[in-house]
Enzyme design. Structure first.
Site, PDB file in Angstrom:
ATOM      1  N   CYS A 198      -0.415   3.739  -6.346  1.00 54.94           N
ATOM      2  CA  CYS A 198      -1.448   3.139  -5.489  1.00 54.94           C
ATOM      3  C   CYS A 198      -1.624   1.732  -6.043  1.00 54.94           C
ATOM      4  O   CYS A 198      -1.755   1.556  -7.267  1.00 54.94           O
ATOM      5  CB  CYS A 198      -2.748   3.919  -5.577  1.00 54.94           C
ATOM      6  SG  CYS A 198      -4.166   3.046  -4.834  1.00 54.94           S
ATOM      7  N   CYS A 205       0.862  -1.179   0.000  1.00 61.19           N
ATOM      8  CA  CYS A 205       0.000   0.000   0.000  1.00 61.19           C
ATOM      9  C   CYS A 205       0.903   1.234   0.000  1.00 61.19           C
ATOM     10  O   CYS A 205       1.711   1.414   0.919  1.00 61.19           O
ATOM     11  CB  CYS A 205      -0.862  -0.030   1.266  1.00 61.19           C
ATOM     12  SG  CYS A 205      -1.809   1.471   1.489  1.00 61.19           S
TER      13      CYS A 205
HETATM   14  N1  DGL Z   1      -4.054   0.600  -2.244  1.00 63.40           N
HETATM   15  C1  DGL Z   1      -3.741   1.701  -1.404  1.00 63.40           C
HETATM   16  C2  DGL Z   1      -2.445   2.382  -1.854  1.00 63.40           C
HETATM   17  O1  DGL Z   1      -1.624   1.769  -2.497  1.00 63.40           O
HETATM   18  C3  DGL Z   1      -4.730   2.765  -1.104  1.00 63.40           C
HETATM   19  C4  DGL Z   1      -6.172   2.727  -1.347  1.00 63.40           C
HETATM   20  C5  DGL Z   1      -6.960   3.480  -0.271  1.00 63.40           C
HETATM   21  O2  DGL Z   1      -7.062   4.713  -0.322  1.00 63.40           O
HETATM   22  O3  DGL Z   1      -7.432   2.791   0.620  1.00 63.40           O
HETATM   23  O4  DGL Z   1      -2.223   3.529  -1.546  1.00 63.40           O
END
Ligand code: DGL
Length: 271
Positions: free
Chosen positions: A191, A77
């Protein structure tokens, strides 16, 4: 599914389905390992929360994973990555691989790097872009082309809901239009949800620029951290993955939409 007690376990977490893009790369690079995936649906979206919230939540997840015997944690993440500093993780003995070093590696050593003249765009959640951790790290490594951060506060949510049409509309109005003002050589998926929209882009008029998903670089970094030189064939070649989720009752269905094998996911409250 039971994890193989002999093989080490790699823990992976994200606010939802985004980390599956990293899990997929890990499974193909390191099939000899067991994987424990946590989708923190109950706390999503991370990108719209505060820095303190995400630091605390990430630490809670790491401790929860430690109790389940993981050898290494992957913060799959970018939002957690952007706020977690060495100071925050100093008291944690389990190694943590974040998205930062692998993404840096992917950009700085990209095979087309020497041909780039215009710059790069970094797409990310509101918190990721507000923190600017990747851009600062790139500059401190001597990256001297313009970097254009593009905050996409609702994009991960639209991807979670599999709303392909709204994703395309959002990209056209929030992202692609910015390339007319600031032409770039590449856009970086900052993301882990964003690579999931790739199939929806097919057949649409998208700008002719590279799109980078750092997932393979994460798999390489994890292999390096575990001193693995390459995939080791195991009797059964399907890596074992145990899924957990917080929040929604629909967790297993959510995950199954983006995972090639059947998904059984256990609800947890992270205690
Ligand atoms: N998948 C997450 C990232 O890489 C974020 C998504 C969210 O905002 O929850 O930042």
């Amino acid at each position: 599914m039971n994890l193989n007690k002999v093989s080490p376990i790699i823990g992976i977490f994200d606010s939802g389905i985004g980390g599956l893009t990293v899990l997929k790369a890990l499974c193909s690079a390191l099939p000899q390992y067991n994987f424990l995936y946590l989708a923190d649906f109950g706390y999503a979206p991370y990108g719209n929360r505060t820095e303190e919230d995400i630091v605390q939540r990430s630490k809670t997840i790491v401790h929860w994973m430690e109790k389940r015997g993981v050898s290494l944690v992957v913060a799959a993440c970018h939002t957690s990555t952007s706020v977690l500093t060495e100071e925050h993780t100093a008291g944690i003995s389990t190694p943590i691989v974040t998205m930062l070093e692998p993404t840096l590696d992917g950009i700085l050593h990209h095979p087309n790097r020497t041909y780039w003249k215009k710059g790069i765009a970094i797409l990310g959640t509101a918190l990721t872009i507000q923190k600017g951790t990747l851009a600062v790290a790139l500059q401190s490594h001597g990256f001297d082309l313009p970097i254009y951060p593009v905050a996409c506060p609702s994009l991960a949510g639209l991807i979670e809901s599999c709303d392909a049409q709204s994703v395309i509309t959002y990209l056209k109005s929030h992202v692609f239009e910015s390339f007319a003002r600031h032409p770039v050589d590449m856009m970086v998926y900052g993301c882990t949800h964003y690579p999931l929209m790739e199939p929806w882009l097919l057949g649409h008029d998208t700008p002719h620029i590279l799109r980078m998903d750092p997932a393979e670089h994460v798999a390489r970094a994890v292999g390096g951290a575990l001193s693995v030189s390459g995939p080791v064939a195991r009797g059964d070649t399907t890596p074992r993955v145990c899924f957990y989720h917080t929040g929604t009752q629909q967790g297993p269905e959510q995950l199954a939409k983006h995972w090639p094998n059947p998904v059984t996911s256990t609800h947890t409250q992270l205690v």
